[in-house]
Design an enzyme around this catalytic site. Structure first.
Site, PDB file in Angstrom:
ATOM      1  N   CYS A 127      20.720 -20.977  -5.755  1.00 58.65           N
ATOM      2  CA  CYS A 127      20.372 -21.297  -7.147  1.00 58.65           C
ATOM      3  C   CYS A 127      18.888 -21.056  -7.428  1.00 58.65           C
ATOM      4  O   CYS A 127      18.471 -21.033  -8.577  1.00 58.65           O
ATOM      5  CB  CYS A 127      20.737 -22.730  -7.478  1.00 58.65           C
ATOM      6  SG  CYS A 127      19.847 -23.941  -6.505  1.00 58.65           S
ATOM      7  N   CYS A 136      22.461 -30.238  -4.662  1.00 59.76           N
ATOM      8  CA  CYS A 136      21.173 -30.631  -5.235  1.00 59.76           C
ATOM      9  C   CYS A 136      20.634 -31.866  -4.497  1.00 59.76           C
ATOM     10  O   CYS A 136      19.429 -31.978  -4.266  1.00 59.76           O
ATOM     11  CB  CYS A 136      21.326 -30.931  -6.718  1.00 59.76           C
ATOM     12  SG  CYS A 136      22.338 -29.723  -7.602  1.00 59.76           S
TER      13      CYS A 136
HETATM   14 FE1  FES Z   1      20.312 -25.823  -7.346  1.00 59.15          FE
HETATM   15 FE2  FES Z   1      20.828 -28.090  -8.474  1.00 59.15          FE
HETATM   16  S1  FES Z   1      21.624 -26.157  -9.017  1.00 59.15           S
HETATM   17  S2  FES Z   1      19.501 -27.700  -6.830  1.00 59.15           S
END
Ligand code: FES
Length: 128
Positions: free
Chosen positions: A35, A104
């Site tokens: 991400c 996360c």
């Molecule tokens: Fe990557 Fe939350 S989407 S840390």
């Protein structure tokens, strides 16, 4: 049911312990390649107790809420407790995260671990 708990929303909107500790005893930075989110943790440690902790998170709302909650969970606690903090405990303290957002909270666990590793590198005599 709402996707995010009240606690997640609260820590996302009013994150605790945001910032930098200039003379930190341990600093850790981790990221998630998928991400692209990044989390940095600063620890102040005195007499084996985490006396202060601050974070900077460049990431999603769940990452910000996780970092905020993680700092609250270790502030004022013995280093030994901070070492044991798991992402599961962070997510539970937030009254849960959606399954696809659990990574996360992993970032928060890893950031604290990384800051503690940095601390032990600088203070090998403190290593348990
Ligand atoms: Fe990557 Fe939350 S989407 S840390």
């Amino acid at each position: 049911m709402a996707l995010y708990s009240e606690k997640v929303m609260d820590h996302f909107r009013n994150p605790r312990n945001v910032g930098v500790i200039e003379d930190a005893d341990g600093v850790g930075e981790v990221g998630n390649a998928k991400c692209g989110d990044i989390m940095k943790m600063y620890l102040k440690i005195e007499d084996d107790v985490v006396t202060d902790v601050k974070f900077e998170t460049f990431g999603c709302g769940s990452a910000i809420a996780s970092s905020s909650m993680a700092t609250e969970l270790i502030k004022g606690k013995p280093v030994a407790d901070a070492m044991k903090l798991t992402n599961k405990a962070v997510a539970e303290a937030l009254d849960g995260l959606p399954a696809y957002k659990m990574h996360c909270s992993v970032l928060a666990e890893e950031a604290i671990q990384s800051a503690l590793e940095d601390y032990y590198e600088k203070h090998p005599e403190k290593k348990p």
